[in-house]
Write an enzyme that holds these catalytic residues in place. Sequence first.
Site, PDB file in Angstrom:
ATOM      1  N   ASP A  67       0.876  -1.166   0.000  1.00 42.15           N
ATOM      2  CA  ASP A  67       0.000   0.000   0.000  1.00 42.15           C
ATOM      3  C   ASP A  67       0.916   1.219   0.000  1.00 42.15           C
ATOM      4  O   ASP A  67       1.621   1.472   0.982  1.00 42.15           O
ATOM      5  CB  ASP A  67      -0.881  -0.021   1.258  1.00 42.15           C
ATOM      6  CG  ASP A  67      -1.740   1.231   1.408  1.00 42.15           C
ATOM      7  OD1 ASP A  67      -1.597   2.173   0.600  1.00 42.15           O
ATOM      8  OD2 ASP A  67      -2.545   1.276   2.360  1.00 42.15           O
ATOM      9  N   SER A 146       0.175  12.824 -15.260  1.00 42.19           N
ATOM     10  CA  SER A 146      -0.878  12.669 -16.262  1.00 42.19           C
ATOM     11  C   SER A 146      -1.071  14.000 -16.964  1.00 42.19           C
ATOM     12  O   SER A 146      -0.826  15.067 -16.373  1.00 42.19           O
ATOM     13  CB  SER A 146      -2.204  12.248 -15.604  1.00 42.19           C
ATOM     14  OG  SER A 146      -3.283  12.369 -16.516  1.00 42.19           O
ATOM     15  N   TYR A 159      -7.932  13.916  -8.877  1.00 39.65           N
ATOM     16  CA  TYR A 159      -6.897  13.305  -9.716  1.00 39.65           C
ATOM     17  C   TYR A 159      -6.014  14.371 -10.374  1.00 39.65           C
ATOM     18  O   TYR A 159      -4.785  14.266 -10.379  1.00 39.65           O
ATOM     19  CB  TYR A 159      -7.588  12.439 -10.768  1.00 39.65           C
ATOM     20  CG  TYR A 159      -6.673  11.637 -11.666  1.00 39.65           C
ATOM     21  CD1 TYR A 159      -6.159  10.413 -11.248  1.00 39.65           C
ATOM     22  CD2 TYR A 159      -6.366  12.076 -12.953  1.00 39.65           C
ATOM     23  CE1 TYR A 159      -5.353   9.654 -12.071  1.00 39.65           C
ATOM     24  CE2 TYR A 159      -5.555  11.326 -13.786  1.00 39.65           C
ATOM     25  CZ  TYR A 159      -5.057  10.118 -13.345  1.00 39.65           C
ATOM     26  OH  TYR A 159      -4.247   9.374 -14.176  1.00 39.65           O
ATOM     27  N   LYS A 163      -2.017  14.817  -9.754  1.00 36.78           N
ATOM     28  CA  LYS A 163      -1.072  14.656 -10.859  1.00 36.78           C
ATOM     29  C   LYS A 163      -0.281  15.938 -11.119  1.00 36.78           C
ATOM     30  O   LYS A 163       0.888  15.883 -11.518  1.00 36.78           O
ATOM     31  CB  LYS A 163      -1.814  14.217 -12.120  1.00 36.78           C
ATOM     32  CG  LYS A 163      -2.358  12.790 -12.048  1.00 36.78           C
ATOM     33  CD  LYS A 163      -1.266  11.773 -11.786  1.00 36.78           C
ATOM     34  CE  LYS A 163      -1.723  10.349 -12.044  1.00 36.78           C
ATOM     35  NZ  LYS A 163      -0.656   9.346 -11.751  1.00 36.78           N
TER      36      LYS A 163
END
Length: 251
Positions: A67, A146, A159, A163
């Site tokens: 993890d 990303s 997200y 990123k």
Amino acid sequence: MPELTTSLSDRTAVITGSAQGIGLEIARLLGSHGARVVLADMNGQKAEETATLLRADGIQAVPIECDVTDESAVDAVVDKAQREFDTLDIWVNNAGITRDASLRKMTLEDFRLVVDVHLTGTWLGVRAASAVMRERKAGSIVNISSISGKVGNLGQTNYSAAKAGIVGLTKAAAKELARSNVRVNAVQPGLILTDMTRAMPPEVFERMEASIPLERAGTPTEVAGAVLFLASDLSSYMTGGVIEVAGGRMM
């Protein structure tokens, strides 16, 4: 001056989130160029299966459940790499999840979870790997960001924020570690053919694909190619860089 080749012979690479998808292809490509790979993944059983698959192709691969938000678990991956292969040369922070929702509907729990996995997980990986690489005065760390971290995506405030944060983390870490000859770079994939994108509504996928100058989605192997470049001595004079693998989308 290192020999400028893609050979990773006698080097050990850790790839997080490598039981499937982009992480698997990164592990496969680095392994095919001589690296011994450590497959760190939340799904320990899947990592075992993937290691078996790679070994069948002649790649030295060991799995470990991890993890990436757990400091002790990340440290255990470093210990595993050194115990199995006596060295740690390459670390790829690839593990990630999505919990998409509009800003109005996204829960605080889902915001924190995505940021924790992507950003905190990457920070823990950079810190743990660099502690070993500093001592050896060599190493390459590759962080998977990303294109959404550059431009933002609807329904992905968590997200996109994470990123984008990875880019800042990459540059700051690169400045700190350069004196130890440890390089830190990032890759920003765009629309890539994965299980996640295949699950998108067809009309959404087609609209996104139509916005790409190369007129197609990319493949996990194409992302892996950029990682191989950054992991190898071909990029020996690069640190703090961000490579877009997005077919020209949002350039």
